[in-house]
Design a protein around this motif. Sequence first.
Motif, PDB file in Angstrom:
ATOM      1  N   ALA A  75     -57.848 -65.786  57.402  1.00  0.00           N
ATOM      2  CA  ALA A  75     -59.202 -66.104  57.867  1.00  0.00           C
ATOM      3  C   ALA A  75     -59.264 -66.184  59.384  1.00  0.00           C
ATOM      4  O   ALA A  75     -60.248 -65.758  59.999  1.00  0.00           O
ATOM      5  CB  ALA A  75     -59.668 -67.421  57.244  1.00  0.00           C
ATOM      6  N   GLU A  79     -61.745 -63.788  61.664  1.00  0.00           N
ATOM      7  CA  GLU A  79     -62.755 -64.294  62.578  1.00  0.00           C
ATOM      8  C   GLU A  79     -62.554 -63.762  63.994  1.00  0.00           C
ATOM      9  O   GLU A  79     -63.529 -63.460  64.702  1.00  0.00           O
ATOM     10  CB  GLU A  79     -62.723 -65.824  62.591  1.00  0.00           C
ATOM     11  CG  GLU A  79     -63.835 -66.450  63.406  1.00  0.00           C
ATOM     12  CD  GLU A  79     -63.902 -67.957  63.237  1.00  0.00           C
ATOM     13  OE1 GLU A  79     -64.640 -68.425  62.350  1.00  0.00           O
ATOM     14  OE2 GLU A  79     -63.197 -68.656  63.991  1.00  0.00           O
ATOM     15  N   SER A 157     -57.520 -68.410  52.252  1.00  0.00           N
ATOM     16  CA  SER A 157     -57.665 -67.735  53.540  1.00  0.00           C
ATOM     17  C   SER A 157     -58.054 -66.275  53.353  1.00  0.00           C
ATOM     18  O   SER A 157     -58.865 -65.743  54.108  1.00  0.00           O
ATOM     19  CB  SER A 157     -56.346 -67.832  54.316  1.00  0.00           C
ATOM     20  OG  SER A 157     -56.504 -67.407  55.644  1.00  0.00           O
ATOM     21  N   THR A 160     -61.873 -65.917  52.358  1.00  0.00           N
ATOM     22  CA  THR A 160     -62.910 -66.411  53.257  1.00  0.00           C
ATOM     23  C   THR A 160     -62.909 -65.635  54.569  1.00  0.00           C
ATOM     24  O   THR A 160     -61.890 -65.089  54.978  1.00  0.00           O
ATOM     25  CB  THR A 160     -62.704 -67.908  53.559  1.00  0.00           C
ATOM     26  OG1 THR A 160     -61.355 -68.127  54.016  1.00  0.00           O
ATOM     27  CG2 THR A 160     -62.930 -68.745  52.313  1.00  0.00           C
ATOM     28  N   SER A 162     -64.046 -66.896  57.659  1.00  0.00           N
ATOM     29  CA  SER A 162     -64.069 -67.681  58.888  1.00  0.00           C
ATOM     30  C   SER A 162     -63.118 -68.861  58.783  1.00  0.00           C
ATOM     31  O   SER A 162     -62.747 -69.287  57.687  1.00  0.00           O
ATOM     32  CB  SER A 162     -65.485 -68.194  59.181  1.00  0.00           C
ATOM     33  OG  SER A 162     -65.887 -69.126  58.198  1.00  0.00           O
ATOM     34  N   SER A 164     -63.819 -71.980  59.527  1.00  0.00           N
ATOM     35  CA  SER A 164     -64.492 -73.152  58.967  1.00  0.00           C
ATOM     36  C   SER A 164     -64.504 -73.112  57.441  1.00  0.00           C
ATOM     37  O   SER A 164     -64.288 -74.134  56.783  1.00  0.00           O
ATOM     38  CB  SER A 164     -65.921 -73.254  59.506  1.00  0.00           C
ATOM     39  OG  SER A 164     -66.672 -72.096  59.184  1.00  0.00           O
ATOM     40  N   ARG A 165     -64.749 -71.936  56.876  1.00  0.00           N
ATOM     41  CA  ARG A 165     -64.765 -71.823  55.418  1.00  0.00           C
ATOM     42  C   ARG A 165     -63.362 -72.003  54.838  1.00  0.00           C
ATOM     43  O   ARG A 165     -63.180 -72.644  53.796  1.00  0.00           O
ATOM     44  CB  ARG A 165     -65.331 -70.476  54.996  1.00  0.00           C
ATOM     45  CG  ARG A 165     -66.821 -70.321  55.284  1.00  0.00           C
ATOM     46  CD  ARG A 165     -67.340 -68.963  54.843  1.00  0.00           C
ATOM     47  NE  ARG A 165     -68.758 -68.818  55.134  1.00  0.00           N
ATOM     48  CZ  ARG A 165     -69.452 -67.724  54.873  1.00  0.00           C
ATOM     49  NH1 ARG A 165     -68.858 -66.661  54.320  1.00  0.00           N
ATOM     50  NH2 ARG A 165     -70.738 -67.674  55.171  1.00  0.00           N
ATOM     51  N   GLY A 168     -62.671 -75.698  55.050  1.00  0.00           N
ATOM     52  CA  GLY A 168     -63.431 -76.435  54.051  1.00  0.00           C
ATOM     53  C   GLY A 168     -62.862 -76.262  52.656  1.00  0.00           C
ATOM     54  O   GLY A 168     -62.731 -77.232  51.906  1.00  0.00           O
ATOM     55  N   GLY A 169     -62.513 -75.018  52.303  1.00  0.00           N
ATOM     56  CA  GLY A 169     -61.935 -74.771  50.988  1.00  0.00           C
ATOM     57  C   GLY A 169     -60.597 -75.449  50.814  1.00  0.00           C
ATOM     58  O   GLY A 169     -60.297 -76.009  49.748  1.00  0.00           O
TER      59      GLY A 169
END
Length: 273
Positions: A75, A79, A157, A160, A162, A164-165, A168-169
């Motif tokens: 991730a 990004e 990873s 997602t 980004s 942040s996601r 969060g996950g």
Amino acid sequence: MSTLAVAKKDFLDVRRAKIVWFVSSLYVLIAVLMFYFGQNNADDPEFYYALTGLTGNGAMILTLVALVTAYLAIAGERESGSIKYMLSIPNSRRDVVLGKFLTRSAVVVGSILVGFGIGAVLGVLWYPSIDVEMFLGALALTILFTLTYVSVAVGISAATASRSRAMGGTIGFFFVTTVLALFRMVSFALDWILNDIFSLELSRNALTFIEAVMSPLMAFFGAMDLVFPSQASRTAPDSPWYLEGEVMIVILLAWLVVPLVLGIWRFERADLG
């Protein structure tokens, strides 16, 4: 390039991450403390108490080591856009996911080997005798357990787009399957939902099995019966077959494979822009 080439390049990057070194150092500290307090003020200290302390208490730290090491594996590069360069070399998306998994696994396993290595030295110095078979069994089980969290983090990873996601996950997974499970909140929730709301009348053993399926940590604790003597058993002698340590190992293997497969599947279909 290939899976191994991706892993080699990624290893050069991840070893510079200070947060990885910090959480890994916490695990080494836990190893020292478990073996120190296991023999402190004891006339005849027993090695397996120190080893069970390292294996059980160290598991909480290892979940953090694994997740922190791996949650930005893909991730973060998606990004920043650097993932496009890696895929243009060329590498397949599967190579990238597997290479990242190998790298992050190597870092985590290295931390475990250092911790257990220090424990072995202290065991020889401070304890009357050590059980080599128990020690190797605990080491193998700890490595398997920790790699399940690496697999989950890499899978999240890969799925997602980004930081942040991914964060969060990963935090959500840790909170539900580790923190809530450790404080038996998952067990209470399962009992309330399945028995009180849906009136399935599931036994406590069945709920324990479902909890182990939902949480690698609970499966790990169930599998500890395979390593340690009966006096340290966490499973009642009359428990059904599906709570045996061998079944818990199968659950851990599923947690090792399934998140990685799902991560590869999701990443291969992702639009990288």
